[in-house]
Design an enzyme around this catalytic site. Structure first.
Site, short mmCIF file in Angstrom:
data_model
loop_
_atom_site.label_atom_id
_atom_site.label_comp_id
_atom_site.label_asym_id
_atom_site.label_seq_id
_atom_site.Cartn_x
_atom_site.Cartn_y
_atom_site.Cartn_z
N SER A 1 -14.23 21.51 20.95
CA SER A 1 -14.36 22.76 21.71
C SER A 1 -13.58 23.86 21.01
CB SER A 1 -13.88 22.60 23.16
OG SER A 1 -14.45 23.59 23.97
N SER B 1 -16.77 26.81 28.49
CA SER B 1 -17.06 26.31 27.14
C SER B 1 -18.42 25.66 26.97
CB SER B 1 -15.98 25.30 26.72
OG SER B 1 -14.84 25.97 26.20
N LYS C 1 -20.89 26.94 24.36
CA LYS C 1 -20.98 26.50 22.96
C LYS C 1 -22.29 25.77 22.67
CE LYS C 1 -15.99 26.22 22.12
NZ LYS C 1 -15.46 26.61 23.45
#
Length: 507
Positions: free
Chosen positions: A339, A139, A142
């Site tokens: 997230s 993640s 991102k």
């Protein structure tokens, strides 16, 4: 396994931006000392209260906002604490190496630990081990998606959802623009989101005496598969992913009100609908008063744009109404703090649209790589398949991440500073809420603001840390070969690295 993050307060950047440098050599940029003043929220009760000055008010719509009836209400901004001292002593590479070398050899980190540490105000590289090696980022991806969409679209951009007249009287085409936060009504998952009930009210007014008879869904803006082939098999059913379509409500959550009430700092999983565009169309049909078989919407294409709707039956393609999302600066904040994988995939597609590429997984990834290169960053060190980090085929180098965070924080691109507002804070919020609690990591509590990434066998963290002397550093630690069944121990080993930077002057 996917991570399940939470939320964090919303600081914003300010400061005059220096003239952008033309060609920057790797980590030897002549960066200005103007920093984002709120890059770090310090838990100690000291500091100067700062609200959102500078360009942020304009990004949020203060200057040229759409009519109130067509946009979502904005909550008042929160005050935050001022940032660290940009004139604090700079750590030395030798000091940082002495502090970190023993920690990077922890067995629970696996046999591939790639790390980069740099100073934000000067861009000086302070530590590296495999720093230029593309690694699975999970993640942490991102952060790249956020920078790309803010650069390509701008922080003030709002995603439209439109309704136009269909080919026959009474037919309404609901046209998705890719807003993942669109709500049905005021019980949606995302506070302040654009709403279908507002759009339905506009449509009824525009139709005048013509009764709605049918809703057609146009979700053709996004193309390609709705799931990325590199995703783990449990993503469609695990609650952290969804089919990515140009029209959806509440991030495709089946029960957004319950999801909102039960979500906590570390768990935003929720059951998702299998066809988000058709589900949104059915909700819209009900809001227009349709019942029975008329609610069974189908996909189609909006007629070519016609004249604006006037009294009487509007011409096919005439716009009947429009609502607009929260500005991207706020969607990016939610994407990072929670997230949110669905928002991330929609943001990547906005990058693709801005760069005239297909709004697909492949198009979004290619456009993000392109924007990274345009910013003067080493595009050879990033290769993406999606915007969320769920794909195991993504690769980003730690040094690219620290370069990216430095660029966002040095003042040369003030629009990029929005990425810092959503970063979880060590020992306080989001995925870092329950971390930095052990004696060995306490120094990082309140001093580390970072994005985490977790897949099975992959653990990553990248963000900012303030040293004991008050110097702001950026760091990235990526591990993609961690041992099984050691998640808590691996995270604590990662936390020791940033805590060591927080606890020393490293000189």
């Amino acid at each position: 396994m996917t991570e399940s993050p939470g939320s964090v307060p919303y600081p914003q950047p300010y400061g005059a931006a220096p003239a952008p440098a033309a060609a920057r050599s790797r980590r030897r940029w002549p960066l200005a000392l103007a920093l984002v003043a709120v890059l770090l929220v310090v838990l100690a009760g000291v500091g100067v209260v700062v609200v959102r000055p500078g360009p942020v008010a304009g990004w949020l719509g203060a200057a040229s906002a759409p009519p109130a009836s067509a946009r979502a209400a904005e909550p008042d901004p929160s005050a935050v604490l001022a940032g660290p001292d940009a004139n604090a002593p700079l750590p030395t590479p030798e000091g940082v190496r002495a502090a970190l070398d023993p920690l990077t050899r922890a067995a629970v980190l696996g046999d591939r630990v790639n790390i980069s540490v740099a100073d934000v105000s000067t861009g000086t590289a302070l530590y590296g081990s495999g720093q230029d090696t593309p690694t699975v980022p999970a993640s942490v991806t991102k952060l790249a998606t956020a920078v790309a969409v803010l650069e390509a679209r701008g922080p003030a951009y709002r995603i439209p959802t439109r309704a136009v007249a269909g080919p026959n009287p009474g037919e309404v085409v609901l046209v998705g623009g890719g807003d993942p936060s669109l709500a049905v009504n005021n019980h949606g998952f995302y506070p302040g989101a654009a709403r279908l009930d507002d759009l339905a009210a506009q449509v009824r007014t525009a139709l005048g005496g013509t009764a709605p008879t049918r809703v057609i869904v146009d979700s053709s803006l996004f193309t390609g598969p709705v799931y990325e082939p590199g995703w783990d098999a449990d993503i469609p059913t695990g609650g952290f992913g969804a089919p990515i379509t140009a029209l959806m409500t509440d991030g495709a959550r089946r029960d957004p009100e319950t999801a909102r009430k039960t979500a906590d700092q570390t768990n935003h999983a929720a059951e998702r609908v299998p066809q988000p565009d058709l589900a949104a169309g059915r909700q819209f049909a009900r809001l227009l008063g349709l019942t029975g078989d008329a609610v069974a919407v189908q996909r189609g294409k909006a007629p070519a744009a016609g004249p604006s709707a006037t009294a009487g039956a509007p011409a096919p393609g005439a716009e009947l109404g429009k609502v607009e999302s929260l500005p991207l600066i706020r969607l990016v904040d939610i994407m990072i703090s929670d997230s949110d994988n669905v928002i991330a995939e929609c943001m990547a597609r906005q990058v693709a649209l801005a760069r005239n590429k297909p709004a697909s997984f492949a198009g979004g990834a290619a456009a993000t790589d392109e924007v990274i290169g345009e910013l003067g960053l080493p595009a050879a060190e990033i290769s993406l398949a999606d915007g969320s980090g769920l794909s195991r085929t993504n690769r980003i180098s730690p040094s690219l991440l620290t370069d990216l965070l430095t660029l966002a924080g040095n003042g040369s691109h003030p629009e990029l500073g929005a990425i810092f507002g959503g970063l979880p804070v060590g020992g306080w919020s989001g995925t870092l809420d329950e971390r930095y609690q052990a004696t060995a990591t306490k120094a990082g509590a309140g001093m580390v603001r970072a994005k985490t990434g977790t897949l099975t066998g992959v653990n990553a963290i990248a963000g900012l840390v303030t040293t004991a002397d008050g110097r702001l550093l950026t760091f990235a630690v990526l591990t993609d070969r961690t041992p099984p069944d050691t998640l808590d121990e691996t995270r604590q080993a990662l936390d020791r690295i940033s805590s060591a930077l927080a606890g020393c002057g490293c000189r």
